[in-house]
Design a protein around this motif. Structure first.
Motif, short mmCIF file in Angstrom:
data_model
loop_
_atom_site.label_atom_id
_atom_site.label_comp_id
_atom_site.label_asym_id
_atom_site.label_seq_id
_atom_site.Cartn_x
_atom_site.Cartn_y
_atom_site.Cartn_z
N ALA A 23 42.30 32.75 198.71
CA ALA A 23 40.99 32.26 198.22
C ALA A 23 40.95 31.86 196.73
O ALA A 23 41.67 32.43 196.00
CB ALA A 23 40.18 33.36 198.42
N ARG A 24 40.33 30.57 196.68
CA ARG A 24 40.40 29.97 195.31
C ARG A 24 38.80 29.62 195.24
O ARG A 24 38.24 28.95 196.07
CB ARG A 24 41.12 28.70 195.31
N VAL A 25 38.22 29.61 194.01
CA VAL A 25 37.02 29.38 193.66
C VAL A 25 36.98 27.86 193.10
O VAL A 25 37.48 27.59 192.21
CB VAL A 25 36.51 30.33 192.50
N GLY A 26 36.16 27.08 193.79
CA GLY A 26 36.00 25.72 193.58
C GLY A 26 34.75 25.48 192.65
O GLY A 26 34.14 26.35 192.10
N GLY A 27 34.49 24.15 192.60
CA GLY A 27 33.31 24.06 191.82
C GLY A 27 31.89 24.17 192.43
O GLY A 27 31.98 24.29 193.71
N VAL A 28 30.69 23.92 191.84
CA VAL A 28 29.59 24.07 192.69
C VAL A 28 29.37 22.83 193.71
O VAL A 28 29.54 21.59 193.57
CB VAL A 28 28.48 24.11 191.57
N ASP A 29 29.21 23.29 194.94
CA ASP A 29 28.44 22.24 195.83
C ASP A 29 27.14 22.24 195.80
O ASP A 29 26.39 22.83 196.29
CB ASP A 29 28.93 22.91 197.08
N GLY A 30 26.91 21.00 195.44
CA GLY A 30 25.50 20.44 194.98
C GLY A 30 24.69 20.15 196.32
O GLY A 30 23.42 20.09 196.34
N SER A 31 25.31 20.19 197.33
CA SER A 31 24.70 19.72 198.75
C SER A 31 24.02 20.98 199.34
O SER A 31 23.60 20.99 200.51
CB SER A 31 25.60 18.90 199.48
#
Length: 482
Positions: A23-31
């Motif tokens: 698991a990797r933490v990505g950026g914020v999904d603004g949708s």
């Protein structure tokens, strides 16, 4: 990082290895939004004209016509609490939800701006909210079928008066004092329309404020509100012993209404009870071991036609306590209680009294009046719902004006759920704010654009319920014309 559960590899052979998910933490999904159900609040606003009614009732709150209007801010305060926030910082948290905040009729202010705007609301503006709620309630009731609407508007109208203490932990807040319970608190006085399930009038005062002082003005506003909402039936106003006063009864009579007010126990009442013949007691409705009777007593100086109903409940000696703090023992006459505690009697009666100006000629009418007063629990449900479902469990600011507006945000959230369930019921019984939030408001959704068409996509579990509720609200678009 949160620990991820182990999953089985693709190999199903015996002894296959267990691997940790990469698991990797990505950026914020603004949708994405966790408050997709706010689309229902926006649609409710469009159908019932909530913001427009609030703007008309509140009037201008700023010199320059820019930024949020008074109605938009009042609705925003209610929405923040409807999503589960219980402090002013909730404005900032909901603003961070770009999609959810974008579903609302107007943008949300920052927490500091919200406090500034709330301080601009005085008594006149808060009473304007009451007028607006009455108009919106009229539109919501117009959506009901005629067979359901007629009993509410043409039948008896019950207005309950009650108060709730809101405990705080700082004496530096405006208009908070130590109450008789020893708590530093403010006190909310409210009038509630039982049949429509909405708040009519409310004031935030200090923890020692007397309901008998506040009630006359609230009665005027509450009666005006139900008439504005279209109710034409006989009005009945109920209250506990905190509203027992001749001037309160006179105000009710002056507004051509009936009253039922709990009466504090006193020596004249004990003498009147002792004079009741044993055959004059009749069984109470839905209350085993309880009986009611009409006393030959009227409070001195009260309006003509005032009568007192007595209820007695039989208790065995083992059920009564010698502790002076015992609430049950305080309802028993001192002489009876002494005989029971000394072992000379095996049973005793606990008494309660109600003053009313209703024309009660038959025993059945007396029993029904006592039964209806005993079931006066809807306003208590209001306080419970706004405390645990909205933010009326504390007062978040040192300013009385800001706290009063915060109170009205909680009460507006309560009314919003009432209007929503009037147009689109969720089951047979009315659901509390927390339940409406769980079922409809706090629903994860994704904002997508496909072929220049924007869609709010919910999970499979929520999609059908949200779609059905939205369709039922939109079916009443004609209501803003009423």
């Amino acid at each position: 990082m949160k620990k991820i559960s182990r999953r089985r590899t693709a190999s199903r052979t015996s002894g296959g290895r267990w691997t940790r998910l990469d698991a990797r933490v990505g950026g914020v999904d603004g949708s994405l939004t966790e408050n997709g159900g706010l689309v229902l609040v926006a649609e409710l606003d469009r159908v019932l004209g909530v913001t427009a009614a609030l703007d008309a009732g509140i009037g201008p709150v700023k010199v320059r016509d820019r930024g949020l209007s008074g109605g938009e801010f009042a609705l925003a305060t209610a929405v923040v609490q409807l999503t589960g926030e219980d402090h002013l910082v909730g404005f900032d948290r909901l603003r961070a939800d770009v999609v959810g905040e974008g579903l609302l009729p107007a943008p949300l202010p920052a927490a500091t701006t919200a406090a500034t705007l709330a301080a601009r609301f005085g008594q006149v503006q808060r009473e304007g909210i009451e007028t607006a709620c009455a108009k919106v309630t009229a539109r919501a009731l117009a959506a009901l079928p005629a067979r359901d609407r007629a009993p509410i508007l043409s039948g008896s109208v019950t207005i309950d008066l009650d108060a709730k203490d809101v405990e705080v932990f700082s004496t530096r807040k405006e208009r908070v004092v130590r109450s008789y319970k020893g708590e530093v608190s403010g006190r909310v006085h409210a009038a509630h329309w039982a049949q429509a399930g909405t708040v009519l009038a409310a004031d935030l005062l200090d923890g020692r404020s007397d309901g008998r002082t506040v009630a006359p003005a609230q009665i005027d506003r509450a009666v005006d509100a139900v008439r504005t909402a279209g109710a034409t039936g006989q009005i009945l106003i109920q209250g506990d012993t905190g509203y027992y006063a001749g001037r309160v009864a006179e105000k009710i009579v002056a507004r051509r209404a009936l009253f039922r007010l709990a009466v504090p126990r006193s020596r004249p009442l004990w003498r009147a009870v002792a004079a009741v013949h044993v055959d004059d007691w009749i069984d109470a409705l839905d209350y085993p071991a309880a009986q009611v009777a009409l006393l030959d007593y009227a409070p001195p100086g009260w309006p003509e036609g005032t009568r007192v109903i007595a209820r007695r409940v039989r208790y065995d000696a083992a059920e009564l306590s010698a502790d002076p703090r015992s609430r049950r023992s305080r309802t028993v006459g001192k002489d009876q209680l002494a005989l029971v505690l000394e072992g000379l009697e095996e049973q005793a009666y606990a008494y309660s009294f109600i003053a009313t100006n209703e024309p009660l000629d038959l025993d059945e009418e007396v029993a029904v009046a006592e039964w209806e007063f005993r079931r006066r629990t809807r306003i208590e449900e209001l306080f419970r719902d706004t405390a645990h479902g909205a933010g009326l469990n504390h007062l978040p600011s040192g300013s009385h004006a800001v706290n009063s507006m915060w109170m009205w945000g909680a009460l507006l959230a309560y009314n919003l759920t009432a209007w929503l369930q009037t147009l689109a019921p969720i089951g047979r019984a009315r659901r509390r704010i927390a339940t409406v939030r769980r079922l409809l408001i706090r629903r994860a959704a994704r904002w997508t654009t496909t072929a220049r068409r924007r869609r709010l996509r919910f999970t499979a579990e929520a999609r059908e319920l949200i779609a059905n509720t939205l369709a039922r609200i939109r079916a009443h678009r004609h209501l803003t014309a009423t």
